[in-house]
Design an enzyme around this catalytic site. Structure first.
Site, PDB file in Angstrom:
ATOM      1  N   ASP A 251      32.191 -11.469  65.655  1.00 39.07           N
ATOM      2  CA  ASP A 251      32.391 -10.873  66.983  1.00 39.07           C
ATOM      3  C   ASP A 251      31.342  -9.770  67.194  1.00 39.07           C
ATOM      4  O   ASP A 251      31.157  -8.906  66.321  1.00 39.07           O
ATOM      5  CB  ASP A 251      33.805 -10.284  67.080  1.00 39.07           C
ATOM      6  N   ASN A 259      26.055  -5.651  78.453  1.00 39.19           N
ATOM      7  CA  ASN A 259      26.166  -6.040  79.859  1.00 39.19           C
ATOM      8  C   ASN A 259      25.973  -4.829  80.770  1.00 39.19           C
ATOM      9  O   ASN A 259      25.235  -4.891  81.772  1.00 39.19           O
ATOM     10  CB  ASN A 259      27.553  -6.634  80.137  1.00 39.19           C
ATOM     11  N   ASP A 268      23.906 -12.676  78.675  1.00 35.74           N
ATOM     12  CA  ASP A 268      23.900 -14.131  78.429  1.00 35.74           C
ATOM     13  C   ASP A 268      22.786 -14.501  77.446  1.00 35.74           C
ATOM     14  O   ASP A 268      23.008 -15.265  76.495  1.00 35.74           O
ATOM     15  CB  ASP A 268      23.662 -14.898  79.741  1.00 35.74           C
ATOM     16  N   GLU A 295      32.222 -13.024  73.391  1.00 34.65           N
ATOM     17  CA  GLU A 295      31.168 -12.715  72.411  1.00 34.65           C
ATOM     18  C   GLU A 295      31.658 -13.019  70.995  1.00 34.65           C
ATOM     19  O   GLU A 295      31.252 -12.386  70.036  1.00 34.65           O
ATOM     20  CB  GLU A 295      30.727 -11.251  72.581  1.00 34.65           C
TER      21      GLU A 295
HETATM   22  N1  LIG Z   1      26.982 -11.629  79.621  1.00 28.02           N
HETATM   23  C1  LIG Z   1      28.140 -12.145  79.251  1.00 28.02           C
HETATM   24  N2  LIG Z   1      29.145 -11.318  78.929  1.00 28.02           N
HETATM   25  C2  LIG Z   1      30.330 -11.852  78.541  1.00 28.02           C
HETATM   26  C3  LIG Z   1      30.539 -13.219  78.506  1.00 28.02           C
HETATM   27  N3  LIG Z   1      31.811 -13.452  78.096  1.00 28.02           N
HETATM   28  C4  LIG Z   1      32.374 -12.242  77.904  1.00 28.02           C
HETATM   29  N4  LIG Z   1      31.486 -11.255  78.168  1.00 28.02           N
HETATM   30  C5  LIG Z   1      31.652  -9.834  78.085  1.00 28.02           C
HETATM   31  O1  LIG Z   1      31.903  -9.458  76.769  1.00 28.02           O
HETATM   32  C6  LIG Z   1      32.559  -8.189  76.833  1.00 28.02           C
HETATM   33  C7  LIG Z   1      33.643  -8.136  75.784  1.00 28.02           C
HETATM   34  O2  LIG Z   1      34.157  -6.868  75.814  1.00 28.02           O
HETATM   35  P1  LIG Z   1      35.280  -6.401  74.864  1.00 28.02           P
HETATM   36  O3  LIG Z   1      36.285  -7.514  74.640  1.00 28.02           O
HETATM   37  O4  LIG Z   1      35.817  -5.129  75.419  1.00 28.02           O
HETATM   38  O5  LIG Z   1      34.604  -6.165  73.507  1.00 28.02           O
HETATM   39  P2  LIG Z   1      33.320  -5.369  73.093  1.00 28.02           P
HETATM   40  O6  LIG Z   1      32.736  -4.598  74.228  1.00 28.02           O
HETATM   41  O7  LIG Z   1      32.412  -6.365  72.445  1.00 28.02           O
HETATM   42  O8  LIG Z   1      33.891  -4.410  72.025  1.00 28.02           O
HETATM   43  P3  LIG Z   1      34.472  -4.719  70.604  1.00 28.02           P
HETATM   44  O9  LIG Z   1      34.665  -6.185  70.492  1.00 28.02           O
HETATM   45  O10 LIG Z   1      35.757  -3.984  70.540  1.00 28.02           O
HETATM   46  O11 LIG Z   1      33.456  -4.220  69.648  1.00 28.02           O
HETATM   47  C8  LIG Z   1      33.068  -8.012  78.238  1.00 28.02           C
HETATM   48  O12 LIG Z   1      32.313  -7.034  78.902  1.00 28.02           O
HETATM   49  C9  LIG Z   1      32.840  -9.359  78.879  1.00 28.02           C
HETATM   50  O13 LIG Z   1      32.509  -9.279  80.266  1.00 28.02           O
HETATM   51  C10 LIG Z   1      29.459 -14.078  78.880  1.00 28.02           C
HETATM   52  O14 LIG Z   1      29.559 -15.300  78.875  1.00 28.02           O
HETATM   53  N5  LIG Z   1      28.291 -13.502  79.239  1.00 28.02           N
END
Ligand SMILES: Nc1nc2c(ncn2[C@@H]2O[C@H](COP(=O)(O)OP(=O)(O)OP(=O)(O)O)[C@@H](O)[C@H]2O)c(=O)[nH]1
Length: 376
Positions: A251, A259, A268, A295
């Site tokens: 992860d 983002n 992406d 992610e």
């Molecule tokens: N660009 C992009 N962003 C994505 C996609 N799928 C999910 N995200 C983003 O991934 C982020 C996941 O955020 P969180 O679940 O809070 O996790 P994190 O910011 O990685 O933090 P931790 O996992 O706690 O370290 C969110 O901002 C989603 O919008 C995608 O297909 N493309």
């Protein structure tokens, strides 16, 4: 374009198309060789052939029997072996006309030998017309098979009937029928080709949708659906005493920031870059790589947890030490990793293993991220 019309298209579909032509040709003709034997038994009995010319009569029966067995014995090769299927068609092109050729000789004998009566000649002509009709309606999987077979059967008696001054009306009728046969051959062959094209198009669509339903569109890795199916499959196999396997879940840390700081498109591109790094560390031929959502990535590997953890740790270190190109912007990302080898007793099934690795990943996050935890 090759004789079987398979010059275009995806190689797998081209091979399937060719093997379908082979399978159809065999299915349609495997027993038909014995029809000539049956025809000769009936006509020969009518003609009293066993009394008039016993040796040739029996010899013809033996020839038809042998040719029938020969066709039946020529079973098609495995579908996926394109070269063997091509060879089969080439060989069959020699075998298929042999029975019509023998029948044509027999037919000429019955027409020319004065010892045979007019009803016998008519009966044999009816059989000949029937066999030629079968050829143009049934063996049109390959057009020249049908054309050669029907031609060999029909043309010699047609010429002989034309040469007989007393048979002019019959000769005219047979000529009209020959024209009909040519038209029927063209039509039935075109219909077969259309059906085959439709089958190929349907398979193409099916393969496409099947691929889409199992693939993550952004990274091209397996999607969660495929991952879950494979996880369950591996767990069931290991539960039955099959080989062990390991699940690694990765992860990205604070991906939201990528983002927020660089935009969603850069996010992406970052995910695509990470997928490529994963493919480099875990070669797809010995593992299943999947994007589980957002992610988060999952890797299923045959073998024990120690070597999988070593590979995952190497990936984690290399990411922490450098940065990755996210569509023009260079971004530093770290990952947290959970790992566990499947234990049928402890985990029960695939879902049990997934929960254990998810917990380990959660612990890695809780312990400060950028680290690997092996499920206890
Ligand atoms: N660009 C992009 N962003 C994505 C996609 N799928 C999910 N995200 C983003 O991934 C982020 C996941 O955020 P969180 O679940 O809070 O996790 P994190 O910011 O990685 O933090 P931790 O996992 O706690 O370290 C969110 O901002 C989603 O919008 C995608 O297909 N493309």
């Amino acid at each position: 374009m090759s004789p079987d019309g398979t010059a275009r298209g995806h190689p797998a579909l081209r091979a399937w198309r060719l093997s379908q032509i082979v399978a159809d040709t065999y299915e349609r003709s495997k027993l038909a060789g014995f029809l000539y034997l049956f025809g000769w038994v009936v006509v020969g009995w009518l003609a009293d052939a066993h009394r008039i010319a016993p040796v040739p009569a029996v010899a013809m029966a033996v020839v038809f029997l042998a040719l029938g067995v020969m066709r039946l014995a020529m079973r098609p090769p495995p579908r996926e072996d394109e070269a063997a299927n091509r060879r089969w068609l080439r060989n069959y092109a020699w075998v298929l006309p042999l029975a019509p050729l023998a029948w044509a000789g027999l037919q000429a004998w019955l027409l020319l030998d004065a010892r045979f009566s007019q009803p016998v000649r008519m009966a044999s002509l009816v059989a000949t017309i029937g066999y030629a009709t079968v050829f143009v309606n049934v063996y049109t999987t390959v057009r020249h098979f049908a054309a050669v077979g029907a031609g060999v059967l029909f043309l010699p008696p047609l010429v002989l009937v034309w040469l007989d001054p007393g048979q002019q009306a019959l000769a005219v009728a047979m000529t009209f029928y020959a024209v009909y046969l040519v038209g029927a051959l063209v039509r039935t062959h075109a219909e077969y080709r259309r059906r085959l094209d439709l089958d190929v198009a349907l398979r193409e669509q099916r393969d496409l949708y099947e691929g889409l339903s199992r693939t993550d569109p952004l990274t091209g890795l397996a999607n969660r659906r495929q991952f879950t199916a494979r996880l369950d499959e591996l767990a069931a196999r290991a539960g039955r005493g099959g080989p062990g396997f390991t699940l690694v879940m990765i992860d990205v840390d604070h991906f939201k920031r990528v983002n927020d700081d660089h935009g969603h498109l850069a996010g992406d591109a970052c995910l695509v870059g990470l997928a490529q790094r994963l493919q480099a560390v875990f070669p797809p031929d010995c593992s299943l790589l999947a994007r589980l959502g957002g992610e988060e990535f999952g890797v299923l590997l045959e073998g024990d947890a120690a070597s999988a953890a070593a590979s995952a740790e190497a990936l984690r270190r290399s990411l922490a030490a450098g940065a990755i190109d996210c569509g023009g912007v260079v971004v530093r990302v770290t990952v947290s990793v959970g790992v566990a080898g499947f234990d049928p007793v402890r985990h029960g099934d695939g879902e049990g293993l997934y929960r254990a690795v998810d917990r380990a990943l959660y612990e890695a996050k809780g312990a400060g991220r950028d680290r690997l935890a092996i499920a206890s």
